[in-house]
Scaffold this motif. Structure first.
Motif, PDB file in Angstrom:
ATOM      1  N   UNK A  51       0.876  -1.169   0.000  1.00  0.00           N
ATOM      2  CA  UNK A  51       0.000   0.000   0.000  1.00  0.00           C
ATOM      3  C   UNK A  51       0.913   1.219   0.000  1.00  0.00           C
ATOM      4  N   UNK A  52       0.604   2.226  -0.807  1.00  0.00           N
ATOM      5  CA  UNK A  52       1.422   3.445  -0.826  1.00  0.00           C
ATOM      6  C   UNK A  52       0.671   4.567  -0.111  1.00  0.00           C
ATOM      7  N   UNK A  53       1.115   4.958   1.072  1.00  0.00           N
ATOM      8  CA  UNK A  53       0.532   6.128   1.711  1.00  0.00           C
ATOM      9  C   UNK A  53       1.405   7.350   1.429  1.00  0.00           C
ATOM     10  N   UNK A  54       0.824   8.451   1.021  1.00  0.00           N
ATOM     11  CA  UNK A  54       1.597   9.677   0.800  1.00  0.00           C
ATOM     12  C   UNK A  54       0.647  10.866   0.931  1.00  0.00           C
ATOM     13  N   UNK A  55       1.049  12.018   0.397  1.00  0.00           N
ATOM     14  CA  UNK A  55       0.195  13.213   0.484  1.00  0.00           C
ATOM     15  C   UNK A  55       0.093  13.852  -0.887  1.00  0.00           C
ATOM     16  N   UNK A  67      -3.589  13.713   3.222  1.00  0.00           N
ATOM     17  CA  UNK A  67      -2.999  12.378   3.185  1.00  0.00           C
ATOM     18  C   UNK A  67      -3.843  11.466   2.297  1.00  0.00           C
ATOM     19  N   UNK A  69      -3.859   7.315   0.174  1.00  0.00           N
ATOM     20  CA  UNK A  69      -3.239   5.987   0.054  1.00  0.00           C
ATOM     21  C   UNK A  69      -3.811   5.284  -1.164  1.00  0.00           C
ATOM     22  N   UNK A 115      -7.362  10.010   2.878  1.00  0.00           N
ATOM     23  CA  UNK A 115      -7.488   9.338   4.169  1.00  0.00           C
ATOM     24  C   UNK A 115      -7.848  10.325   5.284  1.00  0.00           C
TER      25      UNK A 115
ATOM     26  N   UNK B  48       0.644   9.235   8.480  1.00  0.00           N
ATOM     27  CA  UNK B  48      -0.207   8.928   7.320  1.00  0.00           C
ATOM     28  C   UNK B  48      -0.009   7.506   6.813  1.00  0.00           C
ATOM     29  N   UNK B  65      -7.174   8.121   9.219  1.00  0.00           N
ATOM     30  CA  UNK B  65      -8.423   7.351   9.101  1.00  0.00           C
ATOM     31  C   UNK B  65      -8.868   6.848  10.476  1.00  0.00           C
ATOM     32  N   UNK B 173       9.656   7.581   4.243  1.00  0.00           N
ATOM     33  CA  UNK B 173       8.905   8.760   3.796  1.00  0.00           C
ATOM     34  C   UNK B 173       9.822   9.732   3.052  1.00  0.00           C
TER      35      UNK B 173
END
Lengths: 122, 423
Positions: A51-55, A67, A69, A115, B48, B65, B173
């Protein structure tokens, strides 16, 4: 024959599982202490996904970034490309949690979703 | 301005949110939640990455979330929320002093208080790194806020000291955002973060982890220009001949968390030297009746899921304190202590009476990793219960559920022990 060691993340033990294969043809898996290790190592060897979480940037929002994902894991090899693509994106506030920000990111069939909800700047 | 409140919750992060919601659910009508930031959710909003909520919600969420589920639940309840407000003092009479640019100074007489101020990161000063004092030295969490909320990249050539989870997650990150992460340096012979984070944050991005190494000096006038790295021996003494200089413009520190208990100290609440948090009984009540503590202000948790669960205990107890007569009847008081191979146990005391829940969960950390071991709960005479564990690690909080009926009536202490090696 290729050989690679994969740390199994199915449980905190973190077994070091060795996979031997000819291309996509797995010949041998060893070093796992339970059956979960086989499954994990197989997936991680053939098609590692994350899963790629970023902003991404927000226009007119109460905060500067939202944010996001990928709604499902995408191939590991596509993460750099997805980051490049998301660097160009800017969304207008208000934004709702779960809102689709980019559809089908870098042809993975997976959407990028917000998110966090963000209100518009008054 | 002076107001009266039944319950004041200090801190609007996961602990404060869960505690306020639970107190409301249990019938408290007058609740004020005070948060110093401009939004609720606390540090979750800057986390995040995914991996939250597996225990509590049975699904994998990101920090924002996870927070938003609680914030949403708060909306249609009559819980007052005061943002951008800083509590600057709490005294033994439960008088709270708060400051905000909107209302100025405020005094709030609370019948009950839940402390949910969380924790903060240790800084350069806490570990005393020699050298100049340029810009570009910051905690990993500060960098996380810059990148994920404010939208600034804190640097381009990064050295990270400490392999705690926040440091590992920030390595990934920063790499994703295009910075050159030169390595993570850890003074201990093992990584203090989760295996998952070592693999997915460092190995995935080819970022090296150097064990038994630390930063010996910082160079630079206006901005960090370089740091010295040295190896350390088994007694953590620096081996000066191993010194090497690494060019970088930023040094991130991920060297541990400390519960933020200045307010608790001002109120004269007793603290535990090991956890850094208040001494509490099984309802999370401190030694001031009607004042409760939960979340990272009490003990630094590894998972937010455990914070939420603990905060519900405190919220429920505050409601009971307010709605029943406020004197707690104690029939049996026990000290809980850390025995062989255990660092600490929360709660610190058990105050039992007829209303005590039939099962009490004890939380603790072990001193060393062990496999195929046993957790033994004893009093000064005999073993009351034992629980087997395939694996325990100092980095992960362990817990056992102790049925109250197993506690001997004449006992006044409970000891938690880890038994290894089948002896």
């Amino acid at each position: 024959m290729d050989q690679r060691t994969i740390v199994c993340l199915s449980c905190p033990k973190g077994c070091r599982v060795t996979v031997k294969a000819n291309g996509d043809d797995i010949k041998d898996i060893s070093g796992h202490e339970c059956p979960q290790g086989i499954e994990y190592a197989k997936n991680e060897y053939l098609n590692p996904t994350r899963i790629l979480p970023t902003t991404v940037r927000v226009k007119n929002g109460q905060i500067a970034l939202v944010p996001v994902k990928t709604a499902a894991p995408i191939p590991k090899g596509k993460i750099g490309e997805a980051m490049q693509k998301l660097a160009e994106v800017e969304v207008e506030a208000p934004i709702k949690l779960g809102q689709v920000i980019v559809e089908n990111i870098v042809e993975t069939g997976v959407d990028v979703v917000a998110t966090r909800s963000i209100k518009a700047k008054n | 301005m002076k107001t009266k409140r039944e319950l004041v919750v200090v801190g609007g992060g996961p602990a404060g949110l869960a505690a306020a919601l639970e107190a409301h659910k249990k019938g408290v009508k007058d609740i004020l939640l005070i948060e110093r930031d401009e939004y609720l959710g606390g540090i979750l909003q800057q986390c995040i990455h995914n991996g939250f909520g597996l225990d509590y919600f049975n699904e994998e969420l990101t920090g924002p979330e996870y927070a938003e589920r609680f914030i949403d639940e708060l909306k249609d309840k009559n819980i007052d929320v005061q943002l951008k407000t800083m509590v600057i003092d709490i005294n033994e009479e439960k008088l709270i002093t708060a400051l905000s640019s909107k209302d100025g100074i405020e005094f709030i007489e609370a019948e009950s208080i839940i402390l949910a101020m969380g924790c903060r990161e240790r800084t350069r000063e806490a570990i005393r790194i020699p050298g100049t004092r340029p810009a570009g030295v910051m905690t990993a969490g500060a960098a996380q806020r810059y990148i994920n909320i404010e939208g600034y990249l804190p640097g381009r050539e990064i050295v990270i000291l400490g392999s705690g989870d926040i440091g590992l997650i920030m390595a990934r990150r920063l790499a994703l955002e295009g910075a050159d992460v030169k390595g993570v340096f850890e003074i201990m012979p093992y990584s203090s973060g989760l295996v998952r984070n070592k693999v997915q944050c460092l190995d995935d991005f080819g970022i090296p982890l150097y064990l038994q190494q630390t930063v010996a000096k910082i160079y630079g006038q206006k901005r960090v220009e370089a740091v010295d790295i040295v190896e350390v021996d088994d007694n953590l003494n620096q081996i000066t001949e191993t010194k090497k200089t690494i060019q970088c413009d930023t040094l991130l520190l991920s060297v541990g968390l400390i519960p933020e208990n200045e307010l608790s100290q001002q109120a004269n609440i007793s603290l535990d030297d090991i956890t850094g948090g208040p001494i509490v009984d099984q309802t999370r009540e401190t030694d001031i009746p009607g004042v409760f503590a939960c979340g990272n202000v009490l003990q630094v948790h590894d998972l937010v899921d455990n914070v939420s669960e603990e905060s519900e205990i405190a919220g429920k107890a505050a409601a009971e304190y307010l709605l029943n007569d406020q004197e707690k009847e104690i029939e049996q008081a026990l000290e809980v202590s850390a025995g062989e191979n255990i660092t600490y146990v929360v709660p610190h005391t058990l105050n039992l009476n007829s209303k005590t829940d039939p099962i009490i969960e004890l939380f603790f950390r072990v001193k060393d990793p062990a496999e195929d071991c046993k957790i033994s709960i004893k009093d000064n005479k005999e073993e009351l219960a034992s629980y087997t564990r395939p694996i325990v690690e100092p980095g992960e909080i362990e817990s056992v559920k102790l049925p109250v009926k197993l506690i001997n009536k004449d006992s006044n202490e409970i000891i938690v022990e880890l038994i290894t090696g089948g002896e």
